[in-house]
Design an enzyme around this catalytic site. Structure first.
Site, PDB file in Angstrom:
ATOM      1  N   CYS A  73      -3.688  -8.255  11.698  1.00  0.00           N
ATOM      2  CA  CYS A  73      -4.339  -7.078  11.106  1.00  0.00           C
ATOM      3  C   CYS A  73      -5.650  -6.710  11.800  1.00  0.00           C
ATOM      4  CB  CYS A  73      -4.577  -7.302   9.617  1.00  0.00           C
ATOM      5  SG  CYS A  73      -3.065  -7.728   8.746  1.00  0.00           S
ATOM      6  N   HIS A 120      -9.837  -2.396   7.467  1.00  0.00           N
ATOM      7  CA  HIS A 120      -8.410  -2.692   7.345  1.00  0.00           C
ATOM      8  C   HIS A 120      -7.996  -2.460   5.889  1.00  0.00           C
ATOM      9  CE1 HIS A 120      -4.601  -4.535   7.354  1.00  0.00           C
ATOM     10  NE2 HIS A 120      -4.978  -5.670   6.799  1.00  0.00           N
ATOM     11  N   ASN A 141      -0.434  -2.149   2.984  1.00  0.00           N
ATOM     12  CA  ASN A 141      -1.051  -2.822   4.127  1.00  0.00           C
ATOM     13  C   ASN A 141      -0.124  -2.683   5.330  1.00  0.00           C
ATOM     14  OD1 ASN A 141      -1.978  -4.677   6.002  1.00  0.00           O
ATOM     15  ND2 ASN A 141      -2.389  -6.291   4.505  1.00  0.00           N
TER      16      ASN A 141
HETATM   17  O1  UT7 Z   1      -3.723  -8.137   5.891  1.00  0.00           O
HETATM   18  C1  UT7 Z   1      -4.441  -9.319   6.026  1.00  0.00           C
HETATM   19  C2  UT7 Z   1      -5.436  -9.449   5.019  1.00  0.00           C
HETATM   20  N1  UT7 Z   1      -4.825  -9.704   3.730  1.00  0.00           N
HETATM   21  C3  UT7 Z   1      -5.556  -9.595   2.639  1.00  0.00           C
HETATM   22  O2  UT7 Z   1      -6.699  -9.219   2.723  1.00  0.00           O
HETATM   23  C4  UT7 Z   1      -4.971 -10.006   1.321  1.00  0.00           C
HETATM   24  C5  UT7 Z   1      -6.007 -10.755   0.540  1.00  0.00           C
HETATM   25  N2  UT7 Z   1      -5.590 -11.155  -0.777  1.00  0.00           N
HETATM   26  C6  UT7 Z   1      -5.355 -10.282  -1.785  1.00  0.00           C
HETATM   27  O3  UT7 Z   1      -5.404  -9.088  -1.575  1.00  0.00           O
HETATM   28  C7  UT7 Z   1      -5.099 -10.841  -3.156  1.00  0.00           C
HETATM   29  O4  UT7 Z   1      -5.366 -12.214  -3.170  1.00  0.00           O
HETATM   30  C8  UT7 Z   1      -3.656 -10.578  -3.666  1.00  0.00           C
HETATM   31  C9  UT7 Z   1      -3.457  -9.102  -3.932  1.00  0.00           C
HETATM   32  C10 UT7 Z   1      -2.645 -11.062  -2.640  1.00  0.00           C
HETATM   33  C11 UT7 Z   1      -3.414 -11.323  -4.977  1.00  0.00           C
HETATM   34  O5  UT7 Z   1      -4.393 -10.939  -5.949  1.00  0.00           O
HETATM   35  P1  UT7 Z   1      -5.159 -12.046  -6.784  1.00  0.00           P
HETATM   36  O6  UT7 Z   1      -6.057 -11.336  -7.694  1.00  0.00           O
HETATM   37  O7  UT7 Z   1      -5.759 -13.021  -5.816  1.00  0.00           O
HETATM   38  O8  UT7 Z   1      -3.986 -12.679  -7.645  1.00  0.00           O
HETATM   39  P2  UT7 Z   1      -3.497 -14.197  -7.679  1.00  0.00           P
HETATM   40  O9  UT7 Z   1      -2.876 -14.608  -6.404  1.00  0.00           O
HETATM   41  O10 UT7 Z   1      -4.629 -15.011  -8.215  1.00  0.00           O
HETATM   42  O11 UT7 Z   1      -2.372 -14.119  -8.778  1.00  0.00           O
HETATM   43  C12 UT7 Z   1      -2.686 -13.877 -10.162  1.00  0.00           C
HETATM   44  C13 UT7 Z   1      -1.408 -13.925 -10.973  1.00  0.00           C
HETATM   45  C14 UT7 Z   1      -0.571 -15.182 -10.709  1.00  0.00           C
HETATM   46  O12 UT7 Z   1      -0.042 -15.596 -11.945  1.00  0.00           O
HETATM   47  P3  UT7 Z   1      -0.713 -16.799 -12.757  1.00  0.00           P
HETATM   48  O13 UT7 Z   1      -0.672 -17.981 -11.832  1.00  0.00           O
HETATM   49  O14 UT7 Z   1      -2.111 -16.343 -13.056  1.00  0.00           O
HETATM   50  O15 UT7 Z   1       0.172 -16.923 -13.945  1.00  0.00           O
HETATM   51  C15 UT7 Z   1       0.549 -14.673  -9.837  1.00  0.00           C
HETATM   52  O16 UT7 Z   1       1.721 -15.436  -9.985  1.00  0.00           O
HETATM   53  O17 UT7 Z   1      -0.561 -12.806 -10.638  1.00  0.00           O
HETATM   54  C16 UT7 Z   1       0.762 -13.289 -10.354  1.00  0.00           C
HETATM   55  N3  UT7 Z   1       1.385 -12.390  -9.392  1.00  0.00           N
HETATM   56  C17 UT7 Z   1       2.055 -11.274  -9.721  1.00  0.00           C
HETATM   57  N4  UT7 Z   1       2.349 -10.723 -10.910  1.00  0.00           N
HETATM   58  C18 UT7 Z   1       3.069  -9.570 -10.887  1.00  0.00           C
HETATM   59  C19 UT7 Z   1       1.350 -12.500  -8.038  1.00  0.00           C
HETATM   60  N5  UT7 Z   1       2.011 -11.467  -7.475  1.00  0.00           N
HETATM   61  C20 UT7 Z   1       2.463 -10.694  -8.494  1.00  0.00           C
HETATM   62  C21 UT7 Z   1       3.189  -9.497  -8.556  1.00  0.00           C
HETATM   63  N6  UT7 Z   1       3.474  -8.972  -9.773  1.00  0.00           N
HETATM   64  N7  UT7 Z   1       3.612  -8.850  -7.434  1.00  0.00           N
END
Ligand code: UT7
Length: 325
Positions: free
Chosen positions: A119, A252, A282
């Protein structure tokens, strides 16, 4: 020899198939995987993404973006003396996407190569093209980001497959006596390879191991907010400018929360942040030139505006380019 390189035209392209969050919810439901529009919008800002049709490759997406950028610059393919394509989803293992694009544009002879910095690929590619122009070896470069990330998504992994999309963006970068690119700042830290990777390898013409994207979203998130701030400050300091001089921040497009946090840390008002993640998802190396082209064509970014481009992604890689448009 010209002292600077300057963007003289931009272009972009999105494949026509648009998938809303509702479409993703329906697609994942067929696999008994639950997600929701609310979760995707709240955590990322994404409302839709575009996926390329079967058989459409990164060079196919790059071609219309390159043509649009050349037209905007008032240049013809034969004026181009360097092509760099930033991509992690090239048409082939080799030769490069850039050489395939070169042939599609009908250009013969100029150097053409791919930049693989995930990215951060576009800011890496722009930095290399700027250096080659300032040393006098190149006068007119096509710098492109083009991706078909839909091909490497694991549609059984809801934590990643809802985030990415396909697309392309291009700029024509030319030698100039006026700035142009003011400062660049690139970094990598390979200790973090495992937090964002597609670990399959090619051996004997076969993909061995897992060819689909893996990401530890939280680890990437934490690193991204810090490095985007430091890279922005480094380019400002190298250019002798301050945050107050920045007219547009084009980071990005991965997650609106990361982008807003970067803008806040730089004390930039929300209106100065160019965000297209809502509609594009993305698109990895394509996201910055895509967003730049959108903001140029809708009249926000004008000649003379100071623009901060910032990339961050797998590697771990990151960097920034500060320029007067
Ligand atoms: O391109 C390169 C650069 N990439 C990035 O910059 C990405 C950086 N990371 C992010 O943007 C975020 O970390 C994400 C969008 C990927 C995830 O957001 P988050 O606020 O960090 O969520 P999380 O991983 O802490 O997940 C929270 C909850 C989890 O459930 P529990 O464990 O709290 O019960 C996940 O299982 O959300 C759940 N979850 C979903 N729920 C519904 C994860 N993906 C989904 C989904 N739909 N698609």
């Amino acid at each position: 020899m010209s002292r600077y390189s300057r963007i003289t035209g931009t272009g972009s392209h999105l494949p026509p198939r648009r998938l809303s969050n509702a479409d993703m919810v329906a697609m994942l439901a067929q696999r008994d995987i639950e997600t929701s529009d609310e979760w995707i919008v709240e955590r990322t800002g994404i409302r839709a993404r575009h996926f390329a049709a079967e058989g459409v490759s990164a060079s196919d997406l790059a071609l219309p973006a390159a043509r649009a950028a050349l037209e905007a610059a008032g240049r013809k393919p034969e004026d181009v003396d360097l092509i760099i394509v930033a991509t992690s989803t090239p048409d082939m293992v080799f030769p490069s996407c850039a050489t395939i694009l070169q042939a599609k544009l009908g250009i013969v002879g100029c150097p053409a190569f791919d930049m693989q910095a995930v990215c951060s690929g576009f800011v890496y590619a722009l930095t290399v093209a700027d250096s080659m122009i300032r040393t006098g070896s190149v006068r007119c470069a096509l710098v492109i980001g083009a991706e078909v990330f839909s091909r490497i998504l694991d549609f059984n992994d809801r934590t990643t497959c809802v985030l990415f999309g396909d697309g392309s963006g291009a700029v024509v970068l030319e030698a100039s006596d006026e700035p142009g690119i003011l400062a660049t700042d690139l970094h990598a830290d390979g200790r973090h390879v495992g937090i964002l990777c597609t670990p399959g390898t090619v051996s004997g013409g076969q993909v061995l191991g897992d060819p689909l994207l893996k990401m530890d979203g939280q680890a990437v998130f934490k690193l991204a907010v810090n490095v985007l701030d430091s890279a922005a400050r480094a380019t400002l300091s190298k250019a002798g400018r301050t945050e107050a001089d920045v007219d547009w921040l084009i980071p990005h497009q991965a997650n609106i929360r990361i982008m807003q946090s970067t803008a806040r840390k730089l004390k930039l008002p929300a209106e100065k942040l160019v965000a297209t993640v809502h509609e594009h998802g993305n698109t990895s190396a394509a996201s910055i030139p895509l967003a730049l082209d959108v903001a140029v064509r809708d009249g926000r970014v004008r000649r003379g505006d100071t623009v901060m481009l910032e990339g961050v992604g797998g590697g771990f890689t990151w960097g920034a380019v500060l320029l007067d448009y």
